[in-house]
Design an enzyme around this catalytic site. Structure first.
Site, PDB file in Angstrom:
ATOM      1  N   GLU A 120       0.825  -1.192   0.000  1.00 24.79           N
ATOM      2  CA  GLU A 120       0.000   0.000   0.000  1.00 24.79           C
ATOM      3  C   GLU A 120       0.866   1.252   0.000  1.00 24.79           C
ATOM      4  O   GLU A 120       1.924   1.298   0.624  1.00 24.79           O
ATOM      5  CB  GLU A 120      -0.952  -0.020   1.189  1.00 24.79           C
ATOM      6  CG  GLU A 120      -1.944  -1.169   1.041  1.00 24.79           C
ATOM      7  CD  GLU A 120      -3.058  -1.198   2.076  1.00 24.79           C
ATOM      8  OE1 GLU A 120      -4.131  -1.714   1.741  1.00 24.79           O
ATOM      9  OE2 GLU A 120      -2.869  -0.721   3.205  1.00 24.79           O
ATOM     10  N   CYS A 133       3.501   8.356   1.418  1.00 21.35           N
ATOM     11  CA  CYS A 133       4.030   7.337   2.329  1.00 21.35           C
ATOM     12  C   CYS A 133       4.275   6.068   1.517  1.00 21.35           C
ATOM     13  O   CYS A 133       3.344   5.484   0.947  1.00 21.35           O
ATOM     14  CB  CYS A 133       2.996   7.103   3.443  1.00 21.35           C
ATOM     15  SG  CYS A 133       3.542   5.919   4.662  1.00 21.35           S
ATOM     16  N   CYS A 140       6.583  -7.281   6.801  1.00 21.02           N
ATOM     17  CA  CYS A 140       7.683  -6.819   7.636  1.00 21.02           C
ATOM     18  C   CYS A 140       8.045  -7.941   8.603  1.00 21.02           C
ATOM     19  O   CYS A 140       7.158  -8.642   9.100  1.00 21.02           O
ATOM     20  CB  CYS A 140       7.258  -5.580   8.426  1.00 21.02           C
ATOM     21  SG  CYS A 140       8.617  -4.820   9.345  1.00 21.02           S
ATOM     22  N   CYS A 144       6.589  -5.670  15.327  1.00 22.28           N
ATOM     23  CA  CYS A 144       6.201  -4.725  16.377  1.00 22.28           C
ATOM     24  C   CYS A 144       4.744  -5.033  16.729  1.00 22.28           C
ATOM     25  O   CYS A 144       3.902  -5.188  15.838  1.00 22.28           O
ATOM     26  CB  CYS A 144       6.358  -3.285  15.888  1.00 22.28           C
ATOM     27  SG  CYS A 144       8.061  -2.890  15.449  1.00 22.28           S
ATOM     28  N   CYS A 147       1.621  -2.860  15.335  1.00 23.49           N
ATOM     29  CA  CYS A 147       1.579  -2.486  13.923  1.00 23.49           C
ATOM     30  C   CYS A 147       0.897  -3.578  13.108  1.00 23.49           C
ATOM     31  O   CYS A 147       1.238  -4.759  13.228  1.00 23.49           O
ATOM     32  CB  CYS A 147       3.006  -2.268  13.414  1.00 23.49           C
ATOM     33  SG  CYS A 147       3.071  -1.850  11.660  1.00 23.49           S
ATOM     34  N   GLY A 193       7.005  -2.255   5.921  1.00 22.02           N
ATOM     35  CA  GLY A 193       8.375  -2.758   5.897  1.00 22.02           C
ATOM     36  C   GLY A 193       9.374  -1.915   6.653  1.00 22.02           C
ATOM     37  O   GLY A 193       9.093  -0.804   7.085  1.00 22.02           O
ATOM     38  N   GLU A 194      10.562  -2.489   6.828  1.00 23.64           N
ATOM     39  CA  GLU A 194      11.661  -1.796   7.501  1.00 23.64           C
ATOM     40  C   GLU A 194      12.682  -1.397   6.431  1.00 23.64           C
ATOM     41  O   GLU A 194      13.419  -2.243   5.913  1.00 23.64           O
ATOM     42  CB  GLU A 194      12.285  -2.721   8.549  1.00 23.64           C
ATOM     43  CG  GLU A 194      13.584  -2.241   9.143  1.00 23.64           C
ATOM     44  CD  GLU A 194      13.571  -0.789   9.626  1.00 23.64           C
ATOM     45  OE1 GLU A 194      12.660  -0.402  10.375  1.00 23.64           O
ATOM     46  OE2 GLU A 194      14.478  -0.022   9.215  1.00 23.64           O
ATOM     47  N   SER A 225      12.121   6.245   7.919  1.00 25.16           N
ATOM     48  CA  SER A 225      11.732   5.895   9.284  1.00 25.16           C
ATOM     49  C   SER A 225      12.182   4.476   9.590  1.00 25.16           C
ATOM     50  O   SER A 225      11.935   3.555   8.817  1.00 25.16           O
ATOM     51  CB  SER A 225      10.204   6.009   9.424  1.00 25.16           C
ATOM     52  OG  SER A 225       9.806   5.647  10.721  1.00 25.16           O
ATOM     53  N   SER A 247      11.444   5.115  15.220  1.00 25.42           N
ATOM     54  CA  SER A 247      10.260   4.671  15.953  1.00 25.42           C
ATOM     55  C   SER A 247      10.664   4.303  17.376  1.00 25.42           C
ATOM     56  O   SER A 247      11.178   3.216  17.613  1.00 25.42           O
ATOM     57  CB  SER A 247       9.649   3.457  15.246  1.00 25.42           C
ATOM     58  OG  SER A 247       9.087   3.858  14.028  1.00 25.42           O
ATOM     59  N   LEU A 248      10.435   5.199  18.294  1.00 19.30           N
ATOM     60  CA  LEU A 248      10.886   4.973  19.674  1.00 19.30           C
ATOM     61  C   LEU A 248       9.792   4.292  20.516  1.00 19.30           C
ATOM     62  O   LEU A 248       9.984   3.210  21.033  1.00 19.30           O
ATOM     63  CB  LEU A 248      11.322   6.304  20.298  1.00 19.30           C
ATOM     64  CG  LEU A 248      12.081   6.210  21.611  1.00 19.30           C
ATOM     65  CD1 LEU A 248      13.373   5.427  21.471  1.00 19.30           C
ATOM     66  CD2 LEU A 248      12.387   7.600  22.171  1.00 19.30           C
ATOM     67  N   HIS A 249       8.675   4.947  20.675  1.00 24.42           N
ATOM     68  CA  HIS A 249       7.464   4.370  21.280  1.00 24.42           C
ATOM     69  C   HIS A 249       7.527   4.028  22.762  1.00 24.42           C
ATOM     70  O   HIS A 249       6.504   3.672  23.348  1.00 24.42           O
ATOM     71  CB  HIS A 249       6.983   3.125  20.522  1.00 24.42           C
ATOM     72  CG  HIS A 249       6.848   3.349  19.057  1.00 24.42           C
ATOM     73  ND1 HIS A 249       6.062   4.340  18.512  1.00 24.42           N
ATOM     74  CD2 HIS A 249       7.437   2.736  17.997  1.00 24.42           C
ATOM     75  CE1 HIS A 249       6.155   4.319  17.209  1.00 24.42           C
ATOM     76  NE2 HIS A 249       6.983   3.367  16.865  1.00 24.42           N
ATOM     77  N   CYS A 375      -1.235   5.556   9.800  1.00 26.67           N
ATOM     78  CA  CYS A 375      -0.011   4.872  10.246  1.00 26.67           C
ATOM     79  C   CYS A 375      -0.359   3.554  10.899  1.00 26.67           C
ATOM     80  O   CYS A 375      -1.221   3.492  11.763  1.00 26.67           O
ATOM     81  CB  CYS A 375       0.719   5.682  11.303  1.00 26.67           C
ATOM     82  SG  CYS A 375       1.171   7.287  10.790  1.00 26.67           S
TER      83      CYS A 375
HETATM   84  N1  SAH Z   1       9.597   0.080   9.949  1.00 26.53           N
HETATM   85  C1  SAH Z   1       9.650   1.496   9.943  1.00 26.53           C
HETATM   86  C2  SAH Z   1       8.632   2.176   9.058  1.00 26.53           C
HETATM   87  C3  SAH Z   1       7.194   1.699   9.124  1.00 26.53           C
HETATM   88  S1  SAH Z   1       6.178   2.204  10.454  1.00 26.53           S
HETATM   89  C4  SAH Z   1       9.556   2.010  11.366  1.00 26.53           C
HETATM   90  O1  SAH Z   1       9.360   1.212  12.271  1.00 26.53           O
HETATM   91  O2  SAH Z   1       9.721   3.198  11.590  1.00 26.53           O
HETATM   92  C5  SAH Z   1       5.820   3.886  10.284  1.00 26.53           C
HETATM   93  C6  SAH Z   1       5.381   4.530  11.614  1.00 26.53           C
HETATM   94  O3  SAH Z   1       4.046   4.169  11.988  1.00 26.53           O
HETATM   95  C7  SAH Z   1       6.274   4.085  12.730  1.00 26.53           C
HETATM   96  O4  SAH Z   1       6.597   5.094  13.603  1.00 26.53           O
HETATM   97  C8  SAH Z   1       5.385   3.056  13.378  1.00 26.53           C
HETATM   98  O5  SAH Z   1       5.834   2.735  14.627  1.00 26.53           O
HETATM   99  C9  SAH Z   1       4.031   3.742  13.326  1.00 26.53           C
HETATM  100  N2  SAH Z   1       2.922   2.825  13.604  1.00 26.53           N
HETATM  101  C10 SAH Z   1       2.901   1.498  13.428  1.00 26.53           C
HETATM  102  N3  SAH Z   1       1.726   0.973  13.811  1.00 26.53           N
HETATM  103  C11 SAH Z   1       0.962   2.001  14.236  1.00 26.53           C
HETATM  104  C12 SAH Z   1      -0.377   2.098  14.731  1.00 26.53           C
HETATM  105  N4  SAH Z   1      -1.171   1.026  14.836  1.00 26.53           N
HETATM  106  N5  SAH Z   1      -0.845   3.312  15.049  1.00 26.53           N
HETATM  107  C13 SAH Z   1      -0.066   4.408  14.908  1.00 26.53           C
HETATM  108  N6  SAH Z   1       1.197   4.368  14.446  1.00 26.53           N
HETATM  109  C14 SAH Z   1       1.719   3.186  14.113  1.00 26.53           C
END
Ligand code: SAH
Length: 409
Positions: A120, A133, A140, A144, A147, A193-194, A225, A247-249, A375
């Site tokens: 997508e 995007c 992937c 995570c 995601c 994907g990463e 990212s 992506s810290l979270h 996202c």
């Molecule tokens: N693999 C890369 C790029 C893809 S994710 C990465 O991890 O950065 C793109 C962004 O969307 C990342 O910051 C990811 O953590 C965030 N994301 C993933 N799942 C999400 C969700 N369910 N709600 C909001 N953001 C999310």
């Protein structure tokens, strides 16, 4: 959406493994010019066709500025050259399997890659800018937990041609002409994907995005990212020059390892070290730290204070105010997820704590969620080669016992 296996093969789209789809890496007779950056295309003209290198520039403009893929229509090339190109090359745009416009102007494409898989791509227009995007892999492997793509498992890396193909599809749809009719102003490698696990193809594709003969974007308007592959962040700093988002979270290793399993390999201190090296290579650059807010998981005031300390320490280490920027992302739900979005008041409170600690923090506006384009909601069609998708389905069944067809199809 159809199942992966049911995606129809579109007219002009060759089955997997044939020359037409195999991309620039192919050793087959015809090279897909979509996968070549300026140097690659110049080499192709010189070495393969025995032509002048500057001819590559004309062809790049036809493809990326005028959206022409048929050599017969490239009228400023001589007949002989056009015939040679037809023999040795193709310009193969990936097939659009489905398009979905959203009520808020967001536009999503399901882009078929090889007759069995699809990714997508999402365009998000905003005041004075348009952000695309882009996906870098089919599925992937990082899993995570919050995601949607992570629940689907992994099939393969996209070729550079397939990555550029996504940008081309959007540019054509928008009638984008770099520097003249600018509709596409930013690209974020934040789709499926990463990107750092598909390093060479992503770097090559980003070079076409930033090339005036390609999509003409400024370096800082192309953002990669990553979930935090430390050695590859260093390599990116050496080989490319784009904006970095991480992506810290979570503000501590215990929680982050739960949300982003890659953290067990590259914990926060190492990750921040690589980010510091990345910003230190260039004056006035910064790193954006993405932080998805999930109710009761990582959204408490104590988390915000801990995050603020990390970010302050980062700024101090590189001796620059706002070298670390925080982008708060309200969690976007998807079928089967155990997480929920944090309440609006908690999101504001979290932002306020950061701001009071003089940390730059913005909240990402949710766009395109009515078409599952926000996202973390991107799914595409992934023929999973890992056991991730089956595991996710099993977990759901154990938990809910109910209908999961929508959750992981
Ligand atoms: N693999 C890369 C790029 C893809 S994710 C990465 O991890 O950065 C793109 C962004 O969307 C990342 O910051 C990811 O953590 C965030 N994301 C993933 N799942 C999400 C969700 N369910 N709600 C909001 N953001 C999310």
């Amino acid at each position: 959406m159809p199942n992966a296996a049911n995606i129809p093969l579109h007219a002009g789209q060759a089955p997997e493994g044939t020359a037409m789809c195999a991309g620039a890496e192919s050793t087959a007779a015809q090279v897909d010019l979509f996968g070549l950056d300026r140097t690659g295309l110049e080499d192709f003209f010189e070495q393969r066709l025995g032509e002048q290198r500057y001819r590559a520039h004309q062809v790049m403009k036809w493809i990326h500025h005028r959206h022409v893929t048929d050599f017969g229509q490239m009228t400023d090339l001589g007949k002989g050259l056009r015939a040679k190109l037809e023999q040795h090359a193709v310009v193969q745009a990936p097939a659009v399997l489905l398009e979905k416009p959203s009520a808020d102007g967001t536009h999503k494409w399901l882009v078929g890659m090889d007759g069995r898989n699809a990714v997508e791509t999402v365009f998000i227009p905003d005041k004075g800018r348009g952000t695309l995007c882009v996906s870098s892999q089919i599925g992937c492997g990082l899993a995570c937990t919050f995601c949607s793509t992570g629940t689907q498992g992994f099939n393969r890396n996209l070729t550079a041609a397939e990555i550029i193909g996504q940008v081309w599809i959007a540019a054509k749809h928008l009638g984008n002409v770099p520097h003249r009719q600018r509709k596409l102003t930013n690209v974020v490698m934040m789709g499926m994907g990463e990107p750092l696990l598909n390093f060479d193809n992503v770097v090559r594709a980003m070079s076409v995005m930033r090339d005036d003969l390609g999509f003409g974007l400024a370096n800082k308007r192309v953002t990669l990212s990553t979930a935090g592959l430390v050695p590859m962040i260093d390599r990116l700093g050496q080989e490319s020059d784009v904006s970095l988002a991480v992506s810290l979270h979570a503000p501590n290793d215990e929680l982050r390892s739960e949300l982003v399993p890659l953290n067990k390999k590259y914990p926060i201190a190492e990750l921040l070290g690589a980010c510091q090296r990345y910003v230190a290579r260039k004056p006035r650059s910064s790193v954006t730290f993405e932080y998805t807010l999930m109710k009761g998981v990582n959204d408490q005031p104590a988390h915000a204070r801990q995050l603020a300390r990390l970010m302050r320490r980062f700024d101090n280490a590189v001796q620059m105010q706002d070298a670390a920027k925080v982008n708060l992302i309200p969690f976007n739900p998807f079928p089967g997820t155990r997480y929920e979005r944090s309440p609006a008041g908690d999101i504001r409170g979290f932002q306020q704590i950061l701001q009071e600690a003089r940390v730059l923090a913005t909240v990402r506006r949710t766009r395109g969620d009515d078409i599952d384009a926000a996202c973390g909601q991107l799914k595409g069609q992934v023929l999973d080669r890992t056991r991730r998708n089956a595991q996710f389905r099993k977990q759901l069944q154990a938990r809910d016992g109910g209908d999961i067809t929508d959750a992981a199809a």
